[in-house]
Scaffold this motif. Structure first.
Motif, mmCIF file in Angstrom:
data_model
loop_
_atom_site.group_PDB
_atom_site.id
_atom_site.type_symbol
_atom_site.label_atom_id
_atom_site.label_comp_id
_atom_site.label_asym_id
_atom_site.label_seq_id
_atom_site.Cartn_x
_atom_site.Cartn_y
_atom_site.Cartn_z
ATOM 1 N N PHE A 237 4.880 0.673 7.927
ATOM 2 C CA PHE A 237 5.967 -0.396 8.213
ATOM 3 C C PHE A 237 6.071 -1.381 7.089
ATOM 4 N N PRO A 238 5.116 -2.280 7.006
ATOM 5 C CA PRO A 238 5.238 -3.355 6.141
ATOM 6 C C PRO A 238 5.453 -2.694 4.582
ATOM 7 N N LEU A 239 4.790 -1.689 4.269
ATOM 8 C CA LEU A 239 5.082 -1.173 2.818
ATOM 9 C C LEU A 239 6.492 -0.693 2.765
ATOM 10 N N ALA A 240 6.959 0.074 3.748
ATOM 11 C CA ALA A 240 8.356 0.827 3.517
ATOM 12 C C ALA A 240 9.618 -0.440 3.725
ATOM 13 N N PHE A 241 9.148 -1.204 4.627
ATOM 14 C CA PHE A 241 10.469 -2.171 4.647
ATOM 15 C C PHE A 241 10.178 -3.590 4.182
ATOM 16 N N GLY A 242 9.048 -3.871 3.661
ATOM 17 C CA GLY A 242 8.760 -5.041 3.125
ATOM 18 C C GLY A 242 9.152 -6.386 3.851
ATOM 19 N N THR A 243 8.566 -6.527 4.858
ATOM 20 C CA THR A 243 9.000 -7.647 5.856
ATOM 21 C C THR A 243 8.214 -8.688 5.666
ATOM 22 N N GLY A 244 8.689 -9.910 5.037
ATOM 23 C CA GLY A 244 8.148 -11.389 5.034
ATOM 24 C C GLY A 244 6.831 -11.655 4.245
ATOM 25 N N ASP A 245 6.118 -12.531 4.502
ATOM 26 C CA ASP A 245 5.021 -12.791 3.949
ATOM 27 C C ASP A 245 3.852 -12.406 4.408
ATOM 28 N N GLY A 246 3.764 -12.043 5.730
ATOM 29 C CA GLY A 246 2.555 -11.291 6.567
ATOM 30 C C GLY A 246 2.709 -9.922 6.315
ATOM 31 N N GLY A 247 3.418 -9.307 5.567
ATOM 32 C CA GLY A 247 3.051 -7.833 5.395
ATOM 33 C C GLY A 247 2.122 -7.292 4.932
ATOM 34 N N ALA A 248 1.554 -8.108 3.621
ATOM 35 C CA ALA A 248 0.489 -7.591 3.193
ATOM 36 C C ALA A 248 -0.713 -7.526 4.049
ATOM 37 N N VAL A 249 -0.943 -8.748 4.969
ATOM 38 C CA VAL A 249 -1.809 -8.640 5.959
ATOM 39 C C VAL A 249 -1.816 -7.871 7.072
ATOM 40 N N VAL A 250 -0.778 -7.432 7.432
ATOM 41 C CA VAL A 250 -0.549 -6.526 8.560
ATOM 42 C C VAL A 250 -0.890 -5.078 7.943
ATOM 43 N N ALA A 251 -0.462 -4.593 6.699
ATOM 44 C CA ALA A 251 -0.577 -3.514 6.138
ATOM 45 C C ALA A 251 -2.100 -3.471 5.825
ATOM 46 N N MET A 252 -2.874 -4.362 5.258
ATOM 47 C CA MET A 252 -4.367 -4.191 5.116
ATOM 48 C C MET A 252 -4.809 -3.896 6.325
ATOM 49 N N LEU A 253 -4.489 -4.720 7.446
ATOM 50 C CA LEU A 253 -5.486 -4.373 8.853
ATOM 51 C C LEU A 253 -4.957 -2.924 9.352
ATOM 52 N N GLY A 254 -3.835 -2.624 9.175
ATOM 53 C CA GLY A 254 -3.339 -1.085 9.392
ATOM 54 C C GLY A 254 -4.527 -0.188 8.921
ATOM 55 N N LEU A 255 -4.641 -0.529 7.358
ATOM 56 C CA LEU A 255 -5.352 0.394 6.512
ATOM 57 C C LEU A 255 -6.655 0.147 7.285
ATOM 58 N N LEU A 256 -7.276 -0.717 7.471
ATOM 59 C CA LEU A 256 -8.738 -0.842 8.041
ATOM 60 C C LEU A 256 -8.725 -0.144 9.335
ATOM 61 N N ILE A 257 -7.940 -0.170 10.383
ATOM 62 C CA ILE A 257 -7.966 0.655 11.805
ATOM 63 C C ILE A 257 -7.698 2.027 11.093
ATOM 64 N N SER A 258 -7.073 2.381 10.463
ATOM 65 C CA SER A 258 -7.038 3.870 10.034
ATOM 66 C C SER A 258 -8.345 4.264 9.458
ATOM 67 N N CYS A 259 -8.868 3.525 8.681
ATOM 68 C CA CYS A 259 -10.217 3.747 7.998
ATOM 69 C C CYS A 259 -11.414 3.913 9.171
ATOM 70 N N CYS A 260 -11.185 3.209 10.052
ATOM 71 C CA CYS A 260 -12.010 3.066 11.286
ATOM 72 C C CYS A 260 -12.119 4.233 11.973
ATOM 73 N N ALA A 261 -10.911 4.827 12.470
ATOM 74 C CA ALA A 261 -10.570 5.826 13.144
ATOM 75 C C ALA A 261 -10.879 7.211 12.401
ATOM 76 N N ALA A 262 -10.700 7.129 11.184
ATOM 77 C CA ALA A 262 -11.181 8.341 10.365
ATOM 78 C C ALA A 262 -12.543 8.477 10.280
#
Length: 148
Positions: free
Chosen positions: A70-95
């Motif tokens: 979602f932050p990558l697709a819609f580019g929401t504000g300044d916190g988008g990069a932090v939320v995207a990296m946290l999402g990437l971390l959670i996805s990698c942990c699940a994998a």
């Protein structure tokens, strides 16, 4: 609890005939063909991942991928990069969690030998897996860096 009476008459007949009361595992001698067919019987049930093992892995993977997308697709504000990296971390942990659960059940990656078989893995398959993983990480980091 008391044990029942033994069939001593049957035991005496078997002893007199020279046969044991046990039967071999597999087909009877009359059923075996002239070309000696081997029969393998798997005694243990096949190990599978159960629902209670898969549910948290799938849930974390879905949550992490949504947080990444979602932050990558819609580019929401300044916190988008932090939320995207946290999402990437959670996805990698699940994998990683999924890979470890599958390994515990006995599954292997395609192209790699079974665990405990004594075979060595092919270095080309390992290089392919490492290269694909590095490419995915590089693309994800590059995309998140473009948010800023």
């Amino acid at each position: 609890m008391e044990a029942g009476p033994r069939d001593t008459e049957r035991e005496r007949r078997d002893a007199a005939a020279g046969t044991s009361g046990l039967t071999p595992d597999g087909p009877d001698e009359q059923d075996v063909l002239a070309d000696e067919v081997e029969v393998e019987v798997e005694l243990r049930p096949q190990r599978r991942l159960r629902f209670w093992q898969l549910a948290p892995i799938v849930g974390l993977a879905a949550l992490g991928s949504l947080m990444f997308a979602f932050p990558l697709a819609f580019g929401t504000g300044d916190g988008g990069a932090v939320v995207a990296m946290l999402g990437l971390l959670i996805s990698c942990c699940a994998a990683g969690w999924g890979v470890m659960a599958a390994r515990r059940v006995g599954h292997t990656w395609p192209g790699l030998p079974q665990r405990g078989s004594g075979e060595r893995p092919d270095w080309r398959v390992i290089a392919l897996y490492v290269g694909a993983g590095a490419l995915l990480v590089a693309l994800a980091v590059w995309r998140v860096a473009r948010l800023r």
